[in-house]
Design an enzyme around this catalytic site. Structure first.
Site, PDB file in Angstrom:
ATOM      1  N   ASP A   1       0.870  -1.168   0.000  1.00 37.54           N
ATOM      2  CA  ASP A   1       0.000   0.000   0.000  1.00 37.54           C
ATOM      3  C   ASP A   1       0.912   1.224   0.000  1.00 37.54           C
ATOM      4  O   ASP A   1       2.135   1.093   0.200  1.00 37.54           O
ATOM      5  CB  ASP A   1      -0.900  -0.046   1.238  1.00 37.54           C
ATOM      6  CG  ASP A   1      -1.842   1.139   1.316  1.00 37.54           C
ATOM      7  OD1 ASP A   1      -2.306   1.606   0.257  1.00 37.54           O
ATOM      8  OD2 ASP A   1      -2.111   1.607   2.446  1.00 37.54           O
TER       9      ASP A   1
ATOM     10  N   ASP B   1      -0.106   4.925   1.425  1.00 35.39           N
ATOM     11  CA  ASP B   1      -0.265   5.777   2.602  1.00 35.39           C
ATOM     12  C   ASP B   1      -0.050   4.982   3.886  1.00 35.39           C
ATOM     13  O   ASP B   1      -0.667   3.940   4.109  1.00 35.39           O
ATOM     14  CB  ASP B   1      -1.659   6.412   2.615  1.00 35.39           C
ATOM     15  CG  ASP B   1      -1.874   7.328   1.426  1.00 35.39           C
ATOM     16  OD1 ASP B   1      -1.095   8.280   1.260  1.00 35.39           O
ATOM     17  OD2 ASP B   1      -2.818   7.075   0.648  1.00 35.39           O
TER      18      ASP B   1
END
Length: 597
Positions: free
Chosen positions: A150, A152
């Site tokens: 991922d 963030d």
């Protein structure tokens, strides 16, 4: 030395002093934690001897009196087993006056407290650090060929200054767009008020902490900025702290009546909910908690949808992005070892490109075999409708049908089923990293058998607290006191009940003190009093390994195997610290409880 090491030392000492069986021909040693005399005989006498010891420990001072008043003359015959001459049954007794019940209980208490404090040296837990990767399941990195990420709070870690901006902007939307009272604007952001993993009762307007068994932790229910007394909580929930499953948050943390806040971005949202509730309550203004919840959620969403958060970060990357050099080092190491890398994020390409260029350089896309932006997780992992679309160099959508996922290209939306079909990356050879247990990890582990790694930045603070001498002393004594109460609860006369009330009060004080070391309002994100939190149970269910940040990978080579520690189940733990502190097993001996039957 860790808390576990301290526990092992305490266990060895107590076992050596309290439970050691001497050789047959030697004099028996008296258990310092009991008032019983230990009788050693042959096989025929063994069972009786054990019962005598157990009964004496349960009975307390009355047992001593019984032994003292015994016959002066002793049988001269052998008390041993047949064929073993000269072994006499022996009984060591004290001629001191018997203690009353109250003095007896407090003497046991004092012995335990002295033992606990003597066995915990200063700096007992300094070996703990936040750079360790913790394993819920066995993972051999040699079997992992593909690493997914991922963006963030995984590849990019953000400073706490971002939460303040999110809160302030959403508070402005609440006042200007939703026409809420301007008095709410006087409430500044409270950085350490909320923690991740809390539940919010939408209809009651309550922020609370729930354990893995769906029970609310007493003292952690807040209406606005004020804690609710436990008595009021019981009234609101029908005389119980239990939250029924049908009311609790669903699989993705979004139930019909209760929502769980699982991502780090939700911390300013919880704070805004709390201050808005507090404003209405303190000013005596009637309001609907359901409307407030929906309006705050939409105001927070506007910060993301309108691109404010992306703009702030891109304007000052040095202020908001942390540990960029470590992310660069991780990608270089994995790529140099021949591992395939991919990125699946909900963030837009322009934002990701700016941040990755800052951390890694303009050639950051060379590290990744597949890059997917605006993926719309968790729906990306469950739906099979949205097709992939390719973005050109300017970030504009292309119209061609996607028949392969090529290195150097940027793709938008799509779904996991097409991803698996086009890449062939399946099963445990894939390890995916993310910070959101539901949106990033749950479906990948449960539905597709990928290995998963959770990023938990809160570990840095939690391990610092656990490493303090104060925490070690409080926790060890709390465990010992709990074990003492469990063992001696068969003393139920009036004096004993008074002592137990004092012990229970101290136990509750210790629990509060331990909780406040992590967060004064809600405590640790991993534990309630003695149970795992709802968040902690999901962490162990949906992640094979977990760590503070991606940089922890730099401490391990790509052939390292993570082994989970075997933690004993309740029925497997005859030698836990709290049990040995009282010289007893976990469950009271059946002989002690015979009066119940």
């Amino acid at each position: 030395m860790s808390v576990k090491t301290v526990g092992a030392a305490l266990t060895r000492t107590l076992w050596a002093t309290g439970s050691r069986t001497p050789p047959l021909a030697r004099s028996p040693k008296l258990n310092p934690f009991t008032t019983s005399c230990t009788v050693f005989g042959g096989a025929e006498q063994g069972e009786k001897s054990q019962q005598q010891s157990v009964s004496a420990d349960s009975a307390g001072p009355s047992s001593e009196a019984a032994h003292v008043s015994g016959d002066k003359k002793r049988p001269q015959g052998s008390g041993g087993a047949p064929g073993v001459p000269g072994v006499r049954r022996r009984c060591f007794t004290s001629k001191a006056a018997p203690l009353d019940q109250k003095s007896y209980l407090w003497s046991r208490y004092s012995d335990m407290k002295r033992m606990v404090h003597d066995l915990i040296p200063p700096a007992a837990c300094k070996s703990l650090n936040a750079s360790v990767i913790y394993a819920n399941n066995e993972v051999d990195l040699a079997d992992v060929d593909i690493y997914g990420f991922d963006y963030d709070y995984t590849l990019a870690q953000y400073s706490n200054a971002l939460n303040t901006l999110i809160y302030n902007t959403a508070r402005g939307f609440l006042i200007e767009h939703f026409k809420y009272p301007e008095g709410i604007g006087k409430y500044e952001y409270i950085p350490n008020f909320a923690v991740r993993g809390l539940h919010y009762d939408i209809q009651k307007g309550l922020l609370m902490k729930i354990d893995a068994f769906h029970y609310i932790q007493p003292g952690t229910v807040y209406r606005g900025l004020t804690p609710l007394p436990d008595e009021e909580v019981l009234q609101l929930f029908g005389g119980t702290f239990h939250v029924p499953l049908q009311q609790d948050s669903g699989f993705y943390g979004k139930g019909p009546k209760v929502k769980q806040f699982m991502d780090i971005f939700s911390i300013p949202e919880m704070t805004l909910l709390a201050v808005a509730n507090d404003f209405f309550i303190t000013n005596g203004i009637d309001y609907d908690p359901v409307h407030l919840f929906r309006d705050v959620s939409e105001a927070i969403g506007m910060v993301h949808i309108k691109g404010y958060m992306y703009k702030w970060i891109m304007q000052d990357l040095n202020k908001f992005i942390l540990q960029g050099e470590e992310t660069d080092a991780v990608l270089h190491r994995l790529s140099s070892q021949g591992k395939k890398l991919f990125l699946i994020t909900n963030s837009p390409f322009s934002f990701v490109d700016k941040g990755m260029t800052h951390m890694v350089g303009t050639n950051w896309r060379d590290f990744f075999d597949v890059v997917i932006v605006q993926a719309d997780k968790p729906h990306f992992f469950t739906d099979c409708i949205k097709p992939f679309r390719r973005l050109d160099g300017n970030g504009d959508l292309r119209w061609e049908k996607i028949t392969s996922l090529d290195k150097g290209q940027i793709y938008k939306q799509g779904n996991l089923f097409d991803f698996l079909r086009l890449t062939g990356w399946r099963g445990s050879k894939v390890l995916y990293f993310g910070d959101h247990l539901y949106s990033d990890l749950a479906d990948l582990m449960l539905r597709h058998g990928w290995r998963t790694a959770a990023i938990v930045p809160e570990l840095e603070h939690e391990t610092k607290v656990v490493s303090t001498h104060r925490y070690a002393v409080n926790l060890t004594w709390l465990q010992a006191l709990t074990g003492l109460m469990e063992r001696l609860q068969t003393h139920r006369d009036a004096e004993s009940k008074d002592v137990f009330q004092e012990w229970q009060k101290e136990r509750e004080e210790l629990r509060v003190m331990t909780k406040n070391l992590f967060n004064p309002q809600f405590g640790s994100i991993f534990r309630t009093c003695h149970n795992p939190t709802y968040f902690s149970r999901r962490l162990s269910r949906f992640s094979d390994i977990y760590m503070t940040s991606l940089s922890c990978l730099l401490n391990y080579d790509t052939n390292y195997t993570f082994y989970p520690r075997r933690t004993p189940l309740q029925h497997e733990a005859p030698l836990w610290m709290d049990q040995l502190c009282t010289g007893c097993m976990k469950t009271p001996y059946l002989e002690d409880m015979s009066h119940i039957r």
